[in-house]
Scaffold this motif. Structure first.
Motif, PDB file in Angstrom:
ATOM      1  N   GLU A  16      30.068  30.874  48.883  1.00 16.28           N
ATOM      2  CA  GLU A  16      29.661  31.533  50.121  1.00 16.28           C
ATOM      3  C   GLU A  16      28.936  30.559  51.039  1.00 16.28           C
ATOM      4  O   GLU A  16      29.133  30.575  52.254  1.00 16.28           O
ATOM      5  CB  GLU A  16      28.778  32.739  49.809  1.00 16.28           C
ATOM      6  CG  GLU A  16      28.540  33.609  51.027  1.00 16.28           C
ATOM      7  CD  GLU A  16      27.874  34.927  50.666  1.00 16.28           C
ATOM      8  OE1 GLU A  16      27.330  35.543  51.599  1.00 16.28           O
ATOM      9  OE2 GLU A  16      27.906  35.328  49.497  1.00 16.28           O
ATOM     10  N   GLU A  23      31.543  28.488  52.729  1.00 19.53           N
ATOM     11  CA  GLU A  23      32.204  29.242  53.805  1.00 19.53           C
ATOM     12  C   GLU A  23      31.312  29.314  55.033  1.00 19.53           C
ATOM     13  O   GLU A  23      31.773  29.114  56.163  1.00 19.53           O
ATOM     14  CB  GLU A  23      32.550  30.653  53.330  1.00 19.53           C
ATOM     15  CG  GLU A  23      33.675  30.713  52.326  1.00 19.53           C
ATOM     16  CD  GLU A  23      33.881  32.116  51.766  1.00 19.53           C
ATOM     17  OE1 GLU A  23      33.107  33.042  52.109  1.00 19.53           O
ATOM     18  OE2 GLU A  23      34.836  32.287  50.987  1.00 19.53           O
ATOM     19  N   LYS A  69      38.066  36.686  56.405  1.00 16.27           N
ATOM     20  CA  LYS A  69      36.720  36.264  55.983  1.00 16.27           C
ATOM     21  C   LYS A  69      35.716  36.518  57.107  1.00 16.27           C
ATOM     22  O   LYS A  69      34.564  36.841  56.852  1.00 16.27           O
ATOM     23  CB  LYS A  69      36.700  34.783  55.608  1.00 16.27           C
ATOM     24  CG  LYS A  69      37.463  34.441  54.365  1.00 16.27           C
ATOM     25  CD  LYS A  69      36.701  34.887  53.148  1.00 16.27           C
ATOM     26  CE  LYS A  69      37.408  34.377  51.901  1.00 16.27           C
ATOM     27  NZ  LYS A  69      36.733  34.796  50.699  1.00 16.27           N
ATOM     28  N   HIS A  78      35.784  40.748  57.873  1.00 14.16           N
ATOM     29  CA  HIS A  78      35.318  41.677  56.845  1.00 14.16           C
ATOM     30  C   HIS A  78      34.084  41.190  56.092  1.00 14.16           C
ATOM     31  O   HIS A  78      33.194  41.979  55.811  1.00 14.16           O
ATOM     32  CB  HIS A  78      36.434  41.944  55.834  1.00 14.16           C
ATOM     33  CG  HIS A  78      37.605  42.680  56.405  1.00 14.16           C
ATOM     34  ND1 HIS A  78      37.858  42.792  57.739  1.00 14.16           N
ATOM     35  CD2 HIS A  78      38.616  43.340  55.803  1.00 14.16           C
ATOM     36  CE1 HIS A  78      38.953  43.489  57.949  1.00 14.16           C
ATOM     37  NE2 HIS A  78      39.448  43.828  56.786  1.00 14.16           N
ATOM     38  N   LYS A  79      34.045  39.913  55.753  1.00 18.01           N
ATOM     39  CA  LYS A  79      32.964  39.417  54.904  1.00 18.01           C
ATOM     40  C   LYS A  79      31.785  38.881  55.714  1.00 18.01           C
ATOM     41  O   LYS A  79      30.642  39.250  55.474  1.00 18.01           O
ATOM     42  CB  LYS A  79      33.499  38.333  53.971  1.00 18.01           C
ATOM     43  CG  LYS A  79      32.489  37.837  52.975  1.00 18.01           C
ATOM     44  CD  LYS A  79      33.113  36.860  52.021  1.00 18.01           C
ATOM     45  CE  LYS A  79      32.082  36.374  51.007  1.00 18.01           C
ATOM     46  NZ  LYS A  79      32.658  35.397  50.085  1.00 18.01           N
ATOM     47  N   HIS A  80      32.051  37.998  56.657  1.00 24.62           N
ATOM     48  CA  HIS A  80      30.984  37.352  57.440  1.00 24.62           C
ATOM     49  C   HIS A  80      30.930  37.950  58.846  1.00 24.62           C
ATOM     50  O   HIS A  80      31.054  37.242  59.845  1.00 24.62           O
ATOM     51  CB  HIS A  80      31.217  35.843  57.504  1.00 24.62           C
ATOM     52  CG  HIS A  80      31.229  35.177  56.173  1.00 24.62           C
ATOM     53  ND1 HIS A  80      30.102  35.054  55.389  1.00 24.62           N
ATOM     54  CD2 HIS A  80      32.237  34.619  55.452  1.00 24.62           C
ATOM     55  CE1 HIS A  80      30.411  34.428  54.266  1.00 24.62           C
ATOM     56  NE2 HIS A  80      31.707  34.158  54.286  1.00 24.62           N
TER      57      HIS A  80
END
Length: 142
Positions: A32, A35, A73, A76-78
């Motif tokens: 993470e 990223e 990414k 949805h994630k960041h």
């Protein structure tokens, strides 16, 4: 790790760098952190107008390409980094440097083109073999 107000003032590029360093200093997993670092580095390159892997547009698609990640990414994630990117784009005074250069070059090319070097077909002279004039074509198909 605390962030001071002086670290968060300045250009959008400086803001992205400061926030990236703060976020990678958290207790997140190594993948993470990688990223987050890739995304913030990509933000810096796009906002500075120096893209390496994308078209240089200030969009999430270009940001993901520049970071070397899939777009989901960021969507949805960041999501916080996505929102930060949009805020920095809005806060930026104008277009990125690369867009200004392209706009200037395009204007110079348009201004320098002047007359066409080859006239359109319908205006060619009758002595040009095999190319009938526009009026001759219209009589042929009437």
């Amino acid at each position: 790790m605390t962030t001071t107000t002086s670290q968060l003032s300045g250009s959008p590029v400086q803001l992205a760098a400061a926030i990236g360093s703060v976020l990678t200093g958290t207790t997140a997993a190594a993948q993470e952190k990688a990223e987050i670092r890739a995304i913030t580095d990509a933000m810096i390159r796009l906002l500075a107008g120096a893209p390496l892997r994308s078209d240089g547009k200030l969009t999430i698609k270009s940001l993901a390409a520049e970071a070397g990640l899939r777009r989901n990414k960021l969507t949805h994630k960041h999501t916080g980094l996505r929102d930060l990117f949009y805020a920095l784009v809005r806060a930026q005074a104008g277009r990125p440097a690369i867009a200004d250069r392209l706009h200037h070059d395009n204007g110079a090319l348009r201004a320098g083109s002047g007359e066409r070097t080859v006239p359109p077909r319908r205006h060619r002279s009758p002595d040009c073999p095999g190319v009938p004039r526009h009026a001759e074509l219209s009589r042929t198909f009437s």
